[in-house]
Structure formats: structure tokens, C-alpha cells
Design a protein around this motif. Structure first.
Motif, PDB file in Angstrom:
ATOM      1  N   VAL A 204       0.868  -1.179   0.000  1.00 39.69           N
ATOM      2  CA  VAL A 204       0.000   0.000   0.000  1.00 39.69           C
ATOM      3  C   VAL A 204       0.905   1.229   0.000  1.00 39.69           C
ATOM      4  O   VAL A 204       1.814   1.340   0.829  1.00 39.69           O
ATOM      5  N   SER A 205       0.668   2.130  -0.941  1.00 40.86           N
ATOM      6  CA  SER A 205       1.478   3.342  -1.041  1.00 40.86           C
ATOM      7  C   SER A 205       0.608   4.575  -0.838  1.00 40.86           C
ATOM      8  O   SER A 205      -0.593   4.561  -1.116  1.00 40.86           O
ATOM      9  N   ALA A 206       1.239   5.631  -0.360  1.00 40.77           N
ATOM     10  CA  ALA A 206       0.589   6.942  -0.271  1.00 40.77           C
ATOM     11  C   ALA A 206       1.656   7.976  -0.602  1.00 40.77           C
ATOM     12  O   ALA A 206       2.540   8.235   0.218  1.00 40.77           O
ATOM     13  N   VAL A 207       1.599   8.524  -1.795  1.00 36.18           N
ATOM     14  CA  VAL A 207       2.644   9.432  -2.264  1.00 36.18           C
ATOM     15  C   VAL A 207       2.162  10.875  -2.106  1.00 36.18           C
ATOM     16  O   VAL A 207       1.322  11.345  -2.867  1.00 36.18           O
ATOM     17  N   THR A 208       2.669  11.553  -1.101  1.00 34.27           N
ATOM     18  CA  THR A 208       2.298  12.914  -0.701  1.00 34.27           C
ATOM     19  C   THR A 208       0.791  13.092  -0.515  1.00 34.27           C
ATOM     20  O   THR A 208       0.274  14.193  -0.659  1.00 34.27           O
ATOM     21  N   SER A 209       0.100  12.011  -0.176  1.00 33.48           N
ATOM     22  CA  SER A 209      -1.334  12.110   0.099  1.00 33.48           C
ATOM     23  C   SER A 209      -1.632  12.068   1.593  1.00 33.48           C
ATOM     24  O   SER A 209      -2.594  12.689   2.051  1.00 33.48           O
ATOM     25  N   LEU A 210      -0.797  11.362   2.369  1.00 33.22           N
ATOM     26  CA  LEU A 210      -0.989  11.349   3.816  1.00 33.22           C
ATOM     27  C   LEU A 210      -0.840  12.755   4.382  1.00 33.22           C
ATOM     28  O   LEU A 210      -1.419  13.085   5.416  1.00 33.22           O
ATOM     29  N   CYS A 211      -0.091  13.595   3.688  1.00 36.73           N
ATOM     30  CA  CYS A 211       0.113  14.981   4.111  1.00 36.73           C
ATOM     31  C   CYS A 211      -1.198  15.765   4.160  1.00 36.73           C
ATOM     32  O   CYS A 211      -1.267  16.817   4.801  1.00 36.73           O
ATOM     33  N   PHE A 212      -2.229  15.290   3.481  1.00 36.52           N
ATOM     34  CA  PHE A 212      -3.518  15.968   3.433  1.00 36.52           C
ATOM     35  C   PHE A 212      -4.631  15.185   4.127  1.00 36.52           C
ATOM     36  O   PHE A 212      -5.776  15.616   4.133  1.00 36.52           O
ATOM     37  N   ALA A 213      -4.317  14.032   4.700  1.00 41.05           N
ATOM     38  CA  ALA A 213      -5.350  13.230   5.356  1.00 41.05           C
ATOM     39  C   ALA A 213      -5.915  13.985   6.556  1.00 41.05           C
ATOM     40  O   ALA A 213      -5.165  14.606   7.314  1.00 41.05           O
ATOM     41  N   ARG A 214      -7.221  13.924   6.737  1.00 42.48           N
ATOM     42  CA  ARG A 214      -7.846  14.645   7.861  1.00 42.48           C
ATOM     43  C   ARG A 214      -7.488  14.001   9.190  1.00 42.48           C
ATOM     44  O   ARG A 214      -7.578  14.651  10.236  1.00 42.48           O
ATOM     45  N   ASP A 215      -7.087  12.749   9.171  1.00 43.18           N
ATOM     46  CA  ASP A 215      -6.639  12.057  10.376  1.00 43.18           C
ATOM     47  C   ASP A 215      -5.536  11.103   9.946  1.00 43.18           C
ATOM     48  O   ASP A 215      -5.800   9.972   9.548  1.00 43.18           O
ATOM     49  N   GLU A 216      -4.276  11.566  10.013  1.00 48.27           N
ATOM     50  CA  GLU A 216      -3.193  10.755   9.454  1.00 48.27           C
ATOM     51  C   GLU A 216      -2.982   9.460  10.230  1.00 48.27           C
ATOM     52  O   GLU A 216      -2.592   8.447   9.645  1.00 48.27           O
ATOM     53  N   ALA A 217      -3.243   9.466  11.515  1.00 49.50           N
ATOM     54  CA  ALA A 217      -3.088   8.232  12.294  1.00 49.50           C
ATOM     55  C   ALA A 217      -4.104   7.191  11.858  1.00 49.50           C
ATOM     56  O   ALA A 217      -3.780   6.002  11.718  1.00 49.50           O
ATOM     57  N   ALA A 218      -5.355   7.617  11.635  1.00 51.43           N
ATOM     58  CA  ALA A 218      -6.384   6.694  11.169  1.00 51.43           C
ATOM     59  C   ALA A 218      -6.077   6.199   9.765  1.00 51.43           C
ATOM     60  O   ALA A 218      -6.252   5.007   9.455  1.00 51.43           O
TER      61      ALA A 218
END
Length: 218
Positions: free
Chosen positions: A105-119
């Protein structure tokens, strides 16, 4: 390395066809692929795929890819560029897939915008079987001093190594992880390629931070 914030799907994808965008995107893609987790036949989820530029690179490497994004317009642009990839409208914080559905599972500069990065990270760890790849924006970089809060980077969270360690701490699914950075120079490729060959700069102060997470629940 633009984020999706503030850019239309067409403009976001078009950036990767500029000289600077093509160079930076290629460095990021090669850094991700060099980890060896994405291989022919592997099942990959690209979480927060945007217009699908990295999803297409993973598919070209022989992987079976699913791209998810909560922005329908981004997915329409992604589908128009590559119809053979499965594009799903979904939020990173609640992935509509069973446990261990994907090898990577990848997240390329998208976790930076997640409303809850831990979730969001928890969902990525839940649905991955072997590896999670996080492409983050590195706060200790020239890119941060030039771009933070501006244009397509508005609203993004820029991570430090210490923040990454705190985010991953206590996650029982994680067997080990490593961090490297690339792309020291935030400008064009002519000077950028030369500076990138100096690992003391690129690997300590690069604007693109790759976190490779190896999972324990294989």
C-alpha cells in the motif's frame, strides 16, 4: 512533487509533463520502485492517487494496481489516462477493502492531506500484507522554505523524522522501517541532477521523504 491542493486535476497531471515535473516525478518513482516491494504480479493499492501518475508507473512495472481518491474529478482524469487500472472513490481513513488485501500500500504525498493521518496509516497497515510506502513532504528541506503554504502545497503537513517515528511508535503490525530523502534542489533538473548525486545533501535534506515500512503480519 506537487500535492493536489489548489490544482485542478488537469493542471496537476500536466505538471508531470514539464521539465521540472518530469525530473522530480521520475526521481520519486525510481526511489519508490527501488525498494523492491512493487514487482510484476504484486497487488498494489495507491492511496490518495490523485490523477494516477504513480499508479500508472506501478502498473508499468507489472503490478496489479488499484488507485483510490476521494476526489471524483481526479479519478475521472486518472481513468481517462489509463482505463486498465481499477479506480475507486474512497477516503484513506476508511478503506473499503478487507485485511491484507494488497501486497503493498502506497501513499505518495497524500498522507500529508489526510484529515486524520493516524487513522489513515492504520487503514494502510490493515490492508497491506507486506509493505507500506509513505511518500511525505520533508520539513527540513529547501522545498519547505520555498513552497510551504503556497500554491499546490497549501494546507499540507510537512513531516520531520521525529514526527514519523512518533507516528509509527507502538504499531504492532510494524516489524521495521527505514527513512530516506531525495530531491534536495526544488528547482529545475539541470542543477538538480548534479546536486542529487551528492548523497550528503539529497539523503539528509531532500524534500521528498520516503518511509518504507515492513510489516510483521505476513
Amino acid at each position: 512533487m506537487p500535492t493536489s491542493g489548489g490544482l485542478s486535476p488537469t493542471a496537476y497531471d500536466a505538471w508531470y509533463h514539464t521539465a521540472r515535473g518530469a525530473w522530480m516525478g521520475e526521481v520519486e518513482a525510481q526511489t519508490l520502485l527501488r525498494q523492491g516491494a512493487i514487482t510484476p504480479g504484486s497487488r498494489v493499492l495507491d492511496a490518495g492517487c490523485g490523477s494516477g501518475w504513480f499508479s500508472r508507473r506501478f502498473s508499468a512495472a507489472g503490478a496489479w494496481v488499484v488507485g483510490i481518491d476521494r476526489d471524483r474529478a481526479m479519478l475521472l482524469t486518472a481513468r481517462a489516462a489509463e482505463a486498465t487500472i481499477d479506480w475507486v472513490q474512497a477516503d484513506m481513513v476508511r478503506l473499503p477493502f478487507p485485511d491484507r488485501q494488497f501486497d503493498v500500500v502506497s501513499a505518495v504525498t497524500s498522507l500529508c492531506f489526510a484529515r486524520d493521518e493516524a487513522a489513515a496509516l492504520g487503514e494502510m497497515l490493515r490492508t497491506a500484507r507486506q509493505t507500506v510506502l509513505l511518500g511525505l513532504l520533508h520539513r527540513h528541506s529547501l522545498l519547505y522554505t520555498r513552497k510551504q503554504g503556497r500554491g499546490a502545497y497549501a494546507g499540507a503537513h510537512w513531516h520531520t523524522r521525529r514526527e514519523v517515528a512518533a507516528l509509527l511508535q507502538g504499531r504492532r503490525e510494524i516489524a521495521s522501517y527505514s527513512i530516506e530523502t531525495r530531491l534536495f534542489w526544488p528547482g529545475g533538473p539541470r542543477l538538480g541532477r548534479w546536486l542529487e548525486a551528492m548523497p550528503g545533501l539529497a539523503r539528509r535534506f531532500g524534500g521528498f521523504m520516503l518511509v518504507t515500512i515492513h510489516l510483521a503480519h505476513i
